[in-house]
Design a protein around this motif. Sequence first.
Motif, short mmCIF file in Angstrom:
data_model
loop_
_atom_site.label_atom_id
_atom_site.label_comp_id
_atom_site.label_asym_id
_atom_site.label_seq_id
_atom_site.Cartn_x
_atom_site.Cartn_y
_atom_site.Cartn_z
N GLU A 78 0.90 -1.27 -0.07
CA GLU A 78 0.03 -0.07 0.00
C GLU A 78 0.86 1.31 0.01
O GLU A 78 0.75 2.11 -0.70
CB GLU A 78 -0.95 0.15 1.35
CG GLU A 78 -2.14 -0.85 1.35
CD GLU A 78 -2.97 -0.75 2.45
OE1 GLU A 78 -4.05 -0.73 2.46
OE2 GLU A 78 -2.35 -0.17 3.49
N LEU A 256 -4.72 -0.66 -4.41
CA LEU A 256 -5.05 0.38 -3.06
C LEU A 256 -4.09 1.76 -3.00
O LEU A 256 -4.42 2.74 -2.83
CB LEU A 256 -5.10 -0.12 -1.82
CG LEU A 256 -6.19 -1.60 -1.68
CD1 LEU A 256 -6.15 -2.15 -0.51
CD2 LEU A 256 -7.58 -0.59 -1.56
N PHE A 297 -13.06 3.35 -2.75
CA PHE A 297 -11.67 3.00 -2.04
C PHE A 297 -11.84 2.20 -0.86
O PHE A 297 -11.27 1.16 -0.50
CB PHE A 297 -10.91 4.41 -1.95
CG PHE A 297 -9.83 4.24 -1.08
CD1 PHE A 297 -8.48 3.65 -1.71
CD2 PHE A 297 -9.62 4.42 0.18
CE1 PHE A 297 -7.51 3.35 -1.05
CE2 PHE A 297 -8.43 4.13 0.95
CZ PHE A 297 -7.46 3.72 0.37
N ARG A 301 -10.70 -1.30 -0.12
CA ARG A 301 -9.78 -1.54 1.03
C ARG A 301 -10.37 -2.52 1.98
O ARG A 301 -9.31 -3.49 2.87
CB ARG A 301 -9.26 -0.38 1.71
CG ARG A 301 -8.20 -0.57 2.72
CD ARG A 301 -7.26 0.80 3.09
NE ARG A 301 -6.04 0.58 3.51
CZ ARG A 301 -5.70 1.19 4.83
NH1 ARG A 301 -6.78 1.82 5.46
NH2 ARG A 301 -4.41 0.84 5.30
N SER A 328 -9.93 -4.19 -6.03
CA SER A 328 -9.09 -2.89 -5.62
C SER A 328 -8.26 -2.44 -6.81
O SER A 328 -8.09 -1.28 -7.07
CB SER A 328 -7.99 -3.60 -4.58
OG SER A 328 -8.37 -3.93 -3.57
#
Length: 384
Positions: A78, A256, A297, A301, A328
């Motif tokens: 990430e 992500l 988003f 996640r 994602s």
Amino acid sequence: MELLDETVVPERAHEVKREARAFAAEHIEPNAHEYHESGEYPWEILEAGMDAGLIAQDIGEEYGGRGFDLHQILAIAEEFYRADAGIALTLQLASFGAELLAEYGDEELQEKYLRPVAENDQITGLAVSEPETGSDLAGMSTTAEKDGDEYVLDGEKYWIGNGVEADWVTLYAKTGDDETNRYGNYSLFVVPTDTDGYEAEHVPEKIGMRASKQAHVVLDGARIPEENRIGVEGAGFYMLADFFNHGRIVVGGHGLGLAAAAIEEAWDFVHGRNAFGRQVNEFQSVQHILADMRIEFEAARALNWRAADEVADGTQGGFWASMAKVKSTEVANDCAERGMQLHGGRSILAENRISRVYRDVRIPVIYEGANEIQRNLVYSQTPE
């Protein structure tokens, strides 16, 4: 704006997430534009990552690594991908495929090849895809034919990360020809890249992730000893299928990080630009676009971290990994496209980060199994 917060991250991954964020801020983000423009391999940043203890540390402590688990690798992904996808991919590919050796190889092979990677003396890669075959793992044509106490490798591999730079690759090749058991015809091997008959060159320049280098590998009678086979002959497909469950969770992390970058760029832009006598963020249509980006988003996640739990626990790993990867990476595409639209004409300027993100997001929807294949897996593995 803090999109990649720790609230969904297990406590054991918090420290390494902070390490990754600090490293990305110091080494990746400031150099991202330069490396995207040049397309050079970011050796200096890779070496800095090694010094920081963030490269190839998914290898166990018994071989010199830190033994990062799936959640810790996802946390790193990430942060790195938010800073820049091309450099991030280079950093995370440094040990790509080594996990297969760690999981299935014998102790002697592990000691010989894992330790140098964990101690950052070598880097590796995974050679699966071929020029005409990508997602069909049971359709590869590269062969490994047994000849005495050796295997002779013939064929081609394509899109191989570090295929030129690596010291060795984990290679997937056909060792059987049973038409009634097409999934049992493949095996995995450790192949040093200095082996006679192994030739590699970089693929042509890509539009995205330019700081990561992929190779076209040609195997022409390359001989490796029998002891370089990982696990039993014919089990390669099944080993790889399980490995990709873990990999797809991490690729979800790629998405992500990219989605977070797109949202941040769009948010900052509209809050600093005026049009028609108002600040752009004051328009309700703009607010709704930003709201939708944030909603999708957060949904992606939450799914990705839930899927990491399921894969780590061995509970319907393929089902959850495929869902997370699709959601994602496609949210990243959507956020990048909307971010481009909010930037207007400035979106197409190469100097703007959003244009780089827009190009980069096209790639994770394809690698680690194209999303169309993931949808097949989600359907076929959906519990009754």
